[in-house]
Motif scaffolding. Structure first.
Motif: not given
Length: 167
Positions: A16-41
């Motif tokens: 259970a501990s190993a599963t929890t630690v693995s899940g937290i590591v995977l969650l923290l390693a998750l990165k968005p596919h692209t950065g935020p797009t800045v829309v200018t007026d």
């Protein structure tokens, strides 16, 4: 024999501990596919931020600096720049164009752009605030959710510009 046998509680705790630690590591390693797009007026010039132009120092305890300058053209068009309002995340300043007693354009001259989060928030907040001001024809506009400080600074700067223009 089953891996989670009740005779071996330590094995269940470790699994259970190993599963929890693995899940937290995977969650923290998750990165968005692209950065935020800045829309200018399209009507707004590039914001004057921290690196290109230093914000004016605030005098007194009011938290804003008077820097309104107006220019009147021969057609009765008046352009007035409002006060620079110091917010928690950076300075906010707007420029208003008035023709025939009506607000025809509102441009954000300065707004927070220090980091990608500021850019993301203000890429949707500034155009919304502009359209609200044009629709209301005053500084009595709604605050954009998620951009409270920018909205408050925008309203204050807009009101100071309108006061300077005599509206």
């Amino acid at each position: 024999m089953h891996a989670l046998n009740k005779n071996r509680p330590l094995r269940r705790v470790l699994l259970a501990s190993a599963t929890t630690v693995s899940g937290i590591v995977l969650l923290l390693a998750l990165k968005p596919h692209t950065g935020p797009t800045v829309v200018t007026d399209s009507a707004a010039p590039a914001p004057s931020g921290s690196a290109s132009a230093a914000p004016e120092a605030s005098s007194g305890t009011g938290g804003s600096t008077k820097s309104s300058g107006g220019s009147t053209k021969g057609t009765g068009t008046k352009t007035v720049t409002g006060d620079t309002v110091q917010t928690r995340w950076g300075p906010v300043q707007v420029k208003v164009t008035i023709k025939g007693g009506r607000i025809t354009d509102v441009t954000a001259v300065q707004y927070p752009t220090e980091n990608p989060r500021d850019q993301q928030i203000n890429s949707y907040a500034v155009p919304q605030l502009r359209s609200e001001a044009l629709a209301a024809q005053s500084a009595d506009i709604d605050t954009v959710s998620g951009a409270t400080y920018t909205s408050d600074g925008y309203q204050q700067s807009l009101q100071s510009a309108l006061d300077s223009a005599g509206l």
